[in-house]
Design a protein around this motif. Structure first.
Motif, PDB file in Angstrom:
ATOM      1  N   GLY A  42       0.651  -1.465  -0.035  1.00 55.12           N
ATOM      2  CA  GLY A  42       0.082  -0.216   0.289  1.00 55.12           C
ATOM      3  C   GLY A  42       0.991   1.411  -0.655  1.00 55.12           C
ATOM      4  N   MET A 224      -6.450   2.975   0.136  1.00 57.15           N
ATOM      5  CA  MET A 224      -5.029   3.718   1.041  1.00 57.15           C
ATOM      6  C   MET A 224      -6.242   5.598   0.785  1.00 57.15           C
ATOM      7  SD  MET A 224      -3.406   2.093   2.653  1.00 57.15           S
ATOM      8  CE  MET A 224      -3.281   0.706   2.396  1.00 57.15           C
ATOM      9  N   TYR A 229     -11.928   4.469   0.527  1.00 55.87           N
ATOM     10  CA  TYR A 229     -12.367   3.755   1.986  1.00 55.87           C
ATOM     11  C   TYR A 229     -13.564   3.859   2.913  1.00 55.87           C
ATOM     12  CZ  TYR A 229     -10.927   2.659   6.799  1.00 55.87           C
ATOM     13  OH  TYR A 229     -10.617   2.498   8.234  1.00 55.87           O
ATOM     14  N   THR A 250      -4.788  -3.432   1.739  1.00 54.49           N
ATOM     15  CA  THR A 250      -5.471  -2.522   2.061  1.00 54.49           C
ATOM     16  C   THR A 250      -5.841  -2.206   2.882  1.00 54.49           C
ATOM     17  OG1 THR A 250      -8.208  -3.600   2.458  1.00 54.49           O
ATOM     18  CG2 THR A 250      -6.960  -4.696   0.253  1.00 54.49           C
ATOM     19  N   ARG A 251      -6.228  -0.964   3.349  1.00 50.41           N
ATOM     20  CA  ARG A 251      -6.018  -0.056   4.173  1.00 50.41           C
ATOM     21  C   ARG A 251      -7.660  -0.580   5.432  1.00 50.41           C
ATOM     22  NH1 ARG A 251      -8.013   6.680   3.882  1.00 50.41           N
ATOM     23  NH2 ARG A 251      -7.903   6.681   6.034  1.00 50.41           N
TER      24      ARG A 251
END
Length: 276
Positions: A42, A224, A229, A250-251
Motif C-alpha cells: 500500500g 488508501m 475507503y 488494503t486499508r
C-alpha cells in the motif's frame, strides 16, 4: 488457477446478496498495461502526483502536468479492457452484481460493456475549460499539444499511472501548455486531482448506491485514498459484508469478510464461468 474453494467462497458471497455494489481501483487496470500508484504494502511509488490547488495556481505545475501527459497519454489511450473488465460487465448483465463505481479514470469499464458506471474521480479522456466550461476530448487536446510542442513529438518515457510519464526534465523550458480554443482559458483534465474533493453531486450519488446495496465487493484497490475507503467504513457500520479481490494490503483488511489475493483479470473470469 484459483482453487475451487476460493471461487466457491466468492460465488457464495455474490449469490447470498441481491444488490452487491462493486468498487474498483487501479489494480483492475494493471492487466491492461496501466501502472498503479502503490505496491503490495500500500506504499505509494513514483513521483508525487500533481495536486489540484497547485495546478490551478501555478503555471509551472500546469506545464509539468501537460508535458508529462503529452508523452504518457498515448499509452493510456491505447490500453484495452482486460478479462477482468469484461467479466464484471458480464456479471452485471447476468444480474450477479448490482451497481459499479470506480476510482479509475481510464474509461475501460465502459469500453468493456459496463453501463451506468459511476466514475468517482472523473474521466481522463475528457478535458474542461475552467473559465468558459467548454469541453474537449483528450484526443483533441493531444493535437493542441503536438502542434504547440513539435520538439516533443515522438518522445518516450516510462509510463506512470493515469497517463503520466517519467519525463526528464519534467517540463522543458520551451514547453507550451494548451489553452481553450474558445476563450483562451485554462484547460484541466476532467478528473479529481489529489488535494481536491469528489464533486458534491457525484458523492451524493455514490453514497446513495452504498446505502441501497446489501454488500460491497472491492476489486483492485488498496483503499488508501479516503474517497474509496469511506465506503468500507459505511458498509461495516451498517453491518453489510465486504469482500475484496486485491493483490496485497488494503486499508480495510480488518473490515473484510472475504479476501482473495489474486489478479482481478484471472479471478473474475473464473467467477463468471463458475456462476454460469
Amino acid at each position: 488457477m484459483a482453487d475451487d474453494l476460493t471461487i466457491d467462497h466468492l460465488a457464495h458471497f455474490l449469490t447470498g446478496h441481491r444488490r452487491v455494489l462493486v468498487l474498483t481501483g487501479a489494480g483492475i487496470s494493471t492487466g491492461s498495461g496501466i501502472p498503479d500508484y502503490r505496491d503490495k504494502d500500500g506504499t505509494r511509488r513514483g513521483p508525487t502526483p500533481v495536486q489540484g490547488p497547485e495546478f490551478r495556481k501555478f503555471e509551472a505545475t500546469r506545464r509539468r502536468y501537460w508535458a508529462r501527459s503529452m508523452v504518457g497519454y498515448p499509452t493510456l489511450a491505447r490500453a484495452e479492457p482486460n478479462a477482468g473488465h469484461r467479466a464484471l460487465a458480464d456479471l452485471a448483465a447476468n444480474g450477479a452484481i448490482g451497481a459499479l463505481m470506480t476510482q479509475n479514470v481510464d474509461g475501460l469499464h465502459q469500453r468493456a460493456g459496463s453501463t451506468g458506471v459511476l466514475e468517482l474521480h472523473g474521466n481522463i479522456h475528457s478535458v474542461v475549460c475552467l473559465d468558459c466550461h467548454a469541453r474537449y476530448t483528450r484526443a483533441f487536446v493531444q493535437g493542441l499539444l503536438d502542434e504547440a510542442n513539435p520538439a516533443m513529438l515522438g518522445a518516450t518515457a516510462r509510463p506512470l499511472p493515469d497517463g503520466d510519464a517519467q519525463l526528464e526534465p519534467e517540463a522543458p523550458a520551451s514547453f507550451h501548455e494548451p489553452f481553450c480554443v474558445h476563450c483562451g482559458g485554462m484547460l484541466k483534465p476532467d478528473v479529481v486531482f489529489f488535494g481536491d474533493g469528489v464533486p458534491a453531486e457525484r458523492s451524493r450519488r455514490a453514497l446513495a448506491l452504498m446505502d441501497d446495496a446489501d454488500a460491497l465487493l472491492v476489486v483492485g484497490s488498496s483503499l488508501m485514498v479516503f474517497s474509496g475507503y469511506r465506503f468500507c467504513r459505511m458498509a461495516a457500520a451498517a453491518g453489510k459484508p465486504i469482500a475484496a479481490v486485491n493483490l496485497g494490503k488494503t486499508r480495510a483488511d480488518e473490515l473484510l469478510s472475504l479476501k482473495l489475493e489474486a489478479p482481478a483479470e484471472r479471478i473474475l473470469p473464473q467467477l463468471r464461468d463458475y456462476l454460469d
